[in-house]
Design a protein around this motif. Structure first.
Motif, PDB file in Angstrom:
ATOM      1  N   SER A  35       9.465   3.045  -3.619  1.00  0.00           N
ATOM      2  CA  SER A  35      10.501   1.974  -1.888  1.00  0.00           C
ATOM      3  C   SER A  35       9.754   2.216  -1.118  1.00  0.00           C
ATOM      4  CB  SER A  35      11.815   2.396  -2.482  1.00  0.00           C
ATOM      5  OG  SER A  35      12.581   3.879  -2.237  1.00  0.00           O
ATOM      6  N   ARG A  36       9.152   3.215  -0.569  1.00  0.00           N
ATOM      7  CA  ARG A  36       8.611   3.797   0.742  1.00  0.00           C
ATOM      8  C   ARG A  36       7.212   3.865   0.464  1.00  0.00           C
ATOM      9  NH1 ARG A  36      11.114  10.015   1.518  1.00  0.00           N
ATOM     10  NH2 ARG A  36       8.861  10.207   0.683  1.00  0.00           N
ATOM     11  N   PRO A  37       6.911   3.745   1.864  1.00  0.00           N
ATOM     12  CA  PRO A  37       4.806   3.867   1.344  1.00  0.00           C
ATOM     13  C   PRO A  37       4.580   5.182   1.663  1.00  0.00           C
ATOM     14  CG  PRO A  37       5.873   2.417   3.826  1.00  0.00           C
ATOM     15  CD  PRO A  37       6.967   3.480   3.024  1.00  0.00           C
TER      16      PRO A  37
ATOM     17  N   ALA B 126       5.840  -6.214  -5.686  1.00  0.00           N
ATOM     18  CA  ALA B 126       6.953  -6.408  -5.531  1.00  0.00           C
ATOM     19  C   ALA B 126       7.962  -5.269  -6.511  1.00  0.00           C
ATOM     20  CB  ALA B 126       7.247  -7.859  -5.762  1.00  0.00           C
ATOM     21  N   THR B 127       7.658  -5.246  -7.696  1.00  0.00           N
ATOM     22  CA  THR B 127       7.407  -4.349  -8.421  1.00  0.00           C
ATOM     23  C   THR B 127       8.278  -2.586  -7.991  1.00  0.00           C
ATOM     24  OG1 THR B 127       7.605  -6.548 -10.028  1.00  0.00           O
ATOM     25  CG2 THR B 127       8.816  -4.060 -11.481  1.00  0.00           C
ATOM     26  N   LEU B 128       6.143  -3.012  -7.912  1.00  0.00           N
ATOM     27  CA  LEU B 128       6.508  -1.585  -8.067  1.00  0.00           C
ATOM     28  C   LEU B 128       7.004  -0.742  -6.509  1.00  0.00           C
ATOM     29  CD1 LEU B 128       5.273   1.279  -8.900  1.00  0.00           C
ATOM     30  CD2 LEU B 128       3.051   0.097  -6.852  1.00  0.00           C
ATOM     31  N   ARG B 129       7.476  -2.004  -5.337  1.00  0.00           N
ATOM     32  CA  ARG B 129       8.728  -1.453  -4.468  1.00  0.00           C
ATOM     33  C   ARG B 129      10.276  -1.171  -5.133  1.00  0.00           C
ATOM     34  NH1 ARG B 129       5.633  -5.491  -1.739  1.00  0.00           N
ATOM     35  NH2 ARG B 129       7.249  -7.113  -1.604  1.00  0.00           N
ATOM     36  N   THR B 130      10.266  -1.114  -6.007  1.00  0.00           N
ATOM     37  CA  THR B 130      11.551  -1.528  -6.454  1.00  0.00           C
ATOM     38  C   THR B 130      12.040  -0.102  -7.584  1.00  0.00           C
ATOM     39  OG1 THR B 130      11.345  -2.913  -8.793  1.00  0.00           O
ATOM     40  CG2 THR B 130      11.912  -3.835  -6.341  1.00  0.00           C
ATOM     41  N   LEU B 131      10.512   1.105  -7.880  1.00  0.00           N
ATOM     42  CA  LEU B 131      10.801   1.772  -8.796  1.00  0.00           C
ATOM     43  C   LEU B 131      10.293   2.662  -8.603  1.00  0.00           C
ATOM     44  CD1 LEU B 131       7.700   0.231 -12.048  1.00  0.00           C
ATOM     45  CD2 LEU B 131      10.681  -0.147 -11.689  1.00  0.00           C
TER      46      LEU B 131
ATOM     47  N   THR C  61       0.721  -1.185   0.354  1.00  0.00           N
ATOM     48  CA  THR C  61       0.192   0.023  -0.150  1.00  0.00           C
ATOM     49  C   THR C  61       1.147   1.309   0.224  1.00  0.00           C
ATOM     50  OG1 THR C  61      -2.180  -1.660   1.237  1.00  0.00           O
ATOM     51  CG2 THR C  61      -1.931   1.071   0.826  1.00  0.00           C
ATOM     52  N   TRP C  62       0.667   2.312  -1.060  1.00  0.00           N
ATOM     53  CA  TRP C  62       1.545   3.185  -0.964  1.00  0.00           C
ATOM     54  C   TRP C  62       0.716   4.754  -1.085  1.00  0.00           C
ATOM     55  CZ3 TRP C  62       2.509  -1.179  -3.592  1.00  0.00           C
ATOM     56  CH2 TRP C  62       3.323  -1.289  -3.406  1.00  0.00           C
ATOM     57  N   THR C  63       1.572   5.789  -0.678  1.00  0.00           N
ATOM     58  CA  THR C  63       0.201   7.416  -0.961  1.00  0.00           C
ATOM     59  C   THR C  63       0.374   8.363  -1.316  1.00  0.00           C
ATOM     60  OG1 THR C  63      -0.527   8.796   0.337  1.00  0.00           O
ATOM     61  CG2 THR C  63       0.986   7.997   1.835  1.00  0.00           C
TER      62      THR C  63
END
Length: 447
Positions: free
Chosen positions: A407-409, A386-391, A163-165
C-alpha cells in the motif's frame, strides 16, 4: 521460654513446613508440561504454492544486467535467480507462471528497451533486478507504460503508483549503522567511491584515490587502527624507531562503489591484520561480494559487520512463521537444483549453478505479482498494479523474507539490524564445493 511455649512454636513451625510443601507440590502439578508452540501460521507454509484465480499464460518480466566481471548493475544477477524458484513453486502447485528475462546491457537506454520489449511480450508486471541508472530508467519506463514494477535491490528516482521497492530505506540503514557502531568513539572510513550516511560520525577518512595503490591504503588503515607501526620517514634521524598512533580507531567503515571493489578493500585490510570491526554499510549482502572475497582468499568472520533485514538463510532457524517461510523457500531451492531441466533465468545454464546465490528478495517480488494477479483474476497490468496496491504479503502467502506492504511505495516494513559474517555452512542449500562460504547471521559468529 517455657516448655508449653516451645511446644507451640514447634507445632507452628511444623505447620508452616507442611503448608510450604503442599504449595510446592501444587505448583509443580499445575505447571504446564509442554513448552509454548511456535506460531501456528508458520506450519502452513508449503513448498508448492497455489494461486487460485491466476489467469492462464501469466508472465512476469525480469530485467537484469548480465556480466561476471564487475559490470555496474550485475552484482545481483545471480541473486535474481530466486525468481526462478518462485515460478517453480507456483507451477508445482498447479498455477503456471512464465518468466521472461531481458538483459539491459548495463545502460539506461538498454533498460528502457528491455522494459518495452517485456511489455510487448505480454508481461503483466516486471521485477527489476539491476541497480543504478538502469534500475531508475526501467522504473520510469514501466511507469510510462502502466506496467507494475518491483525493485528488490534499488530505489526509483521518484515514487510512483506502479513502482515499489522492497529493500531497506536509507533511514533504516542509518539507524542500524548507529546500532552497529554503538560505543565506538573513533571511526575510520576507508572508501573507494562508496556512499556513507552523513549522520555517521567519522573521525578520519582514507580514500583510495589518495594513495598509490590498494596496499598502501590498507597499510595506512592498519596504522590508524594501531595494528601496524608507522615506519620512520626517509629523512628521520638515524636510529628512529617505528611508532604507534596515540588514539587508534576502534572501528572501520568500509565503503565502495561496487560489491567487487568492496571485497577487495576488505581483503586488503585483512591482509594487513586489521583487527577492529569492519562495518560494511552497502553491497556486502550481494553474491558478487561473497564470490569476490572468496576468490581473493578473504575471510568471512564475525569481524565483518553489515546491516540487513531478516532476509537471509539464517532466518530459517527461527521458530516462527517467517522461519518456516524461509525454510520452505530453501527446500524449494534444493528441489529446483536437483532437477537438471530447470535452468536459470536466461536459459543458458542449469539453475543448480546459481542455487547458492538465489535470494528471497527476487523470489518474493514474483510472489507478490502472482498474488495480485490471482486476486484480480486478470493479467492486465493496470488491474495487477491496482490490486497490488491493496495487498500485503507474508509467510502465509508464500513469502520467504520479511512481510511486505504494497500500500506504500517502500513496501518493506521490517527493521534493519546489524548482521555478522560467518563461514558456517548451515546445510540449507544444495552442496556446492565452488560456492563461497559466507552467511550473514543476526548475532556475532562464534570464533
Amino acid at each position: 521460654m517455657s516448655s508449653r511455649n516451645r511446644l507451640i512454636a514447634l507445632i507452628g513451625a511444623g505447620i508452616a513446613i507442611v503448608v510450604a510443601a503442599v504449595t510446592t507440590v501444587s505448583v509443580t502439578l499445575t505447571r504446564p508440561q509442554t513448552a509454548p508452540r511456535p506460531d501456528p501460521v508458520a506450519a502452513t507454509v508449503p513448498v508448492a504454492l497455489n494461486a487460485q484465480g491466476l489467469p492462464q499464460d501469466f508472465t512476469v518480466g525480469i530485467v537484469l544486467t548480465l556480466g561476471q566481471t564487475g559490470e555496474p548493475g550485475s552484482e545481483y544477477n545471480r541473486a535474481a535467480q530466486g525468481a526462478r524458484v518462485a515460478a517453480q513453486r507456483f507451477t508445482q502447485g498447479g498455477a503456471a507462471v512464465a518468466l521472461s528475462a531481458e538483459n539491459d546491457g548495463g545502460t539506461a537506454d538498454g533498460a528502457r528497451a528491455a522494459v518495452r520489449k517485456l511489455a510487448e511480450q505480454g508481461a503483466s508486471g516486471i521485477v527489476v533486478t539491476t541497480t543504478g541508472a538502469q534500475a531508475r530508467a526501467a522504473a520510469q519506463t514501466a511507469q510510462e507504460l502502466g506496467l507494475p514494477a518491483i525493485l528488490p535491490y534499488a530505489e526509483p528516482s521518484e515514487p510512483a503508483d506502479t513502482t515499489w521497492t522492497t529493500g531497506p530505506s536509507g533511514a533504516s540503514v542509518e539507524a542500524a549503522l548507529e546500532t552497529a557502531l554503538d560505543g565506538k568513539g573513533r571511526v575510520l572510513l576507508v572508501n573507494d567511491g562508496g556512499q556513507v550516511p552523513a549522520s555517521v560520525q567519522i573521525a578520519k577518512t582514507l580514500n583510495l584515490n589518495g594513495f598509490e595503490d590498494l596496499t598502501a591504503l590498507a597499510q595506512e588503515a592498519a596504522v590508524q587502527t594501531g595494528d601496524q607501526l608507522r615506519q620512520p620517514a626517509e629523512d628521520a634521524p638515524a636510529g628512529a624507531k617505528p611508532t604507534r598512533v596515540a588514539k587508534p580507531a576502534d572501528a572501520v567503515i568500509v565503503s565502495a562503489a561496487t560489491p567487487q571493489r568492496l571485497a577487495r578493500l576488505v581483503q586488503a585490510l585483512q591482509a594487513r591484520d586489521v583487527s577492529v570491526p569492519l562495518v560494511l554499510p552497502d553491497g556486502a549482502g550481494s553474491p558478487a561480494f561473497a564470490s569476490t572475497l572468496a576468490d581473493l582468499d578473504g575471510t568471512a568472520s564475525g569481524q565483518l559487520v553489515s546491516v540487513a533485514p531478516a532476509e537471509g538463510d539464517a532466518t530459517a532457524l527461527q521458530q516462527d512463521a517467517q522461519g518456516r517461510g524461509m525454510s520452505a523457500y530453501l527446500s524449494a531451492v534444493r528441489l529446483a537444483a536437483g532437477d537438471p531441466d530447470i535452468t536459470n533465468l536466461t536459459g543458458d545454464a542449469p539453475f543448480a549453478a546459481d542455487a547458492w546465490a538465489a535470494d528471497s528478495r527476487s523470489h518474493d517480488a514474483v510472489v507478490a505479482l502472482v498474488r495480485a494477479a490471482a486476486v484480480a483474476g486478470s493479467g492486465d497490468p493496470s488491474e495487477v498494479g491496482a490490486t497490488l496496491r491493496t495487498l500485503a504479503i507474508g509467510p502465509g502467502e508464500g513469502a520467504a523474507g520479511p512481510a511486505l506492504d504494497f500500500s506504500r511505495p517502500a513496501a518493506l516494513t521490517a527493521q534493519v539490524r546489524p548482521v555478522y559474517a560467518s563461514p558456517q555452512d548451515l546445510g540449507l542449500r544444495p552442496a556446492d564445493e565452488d560456492a563461497p562460504r559466507l552467511v550473514w547471521v543476526p548475532a556475532p559468529a562464534s570464533p
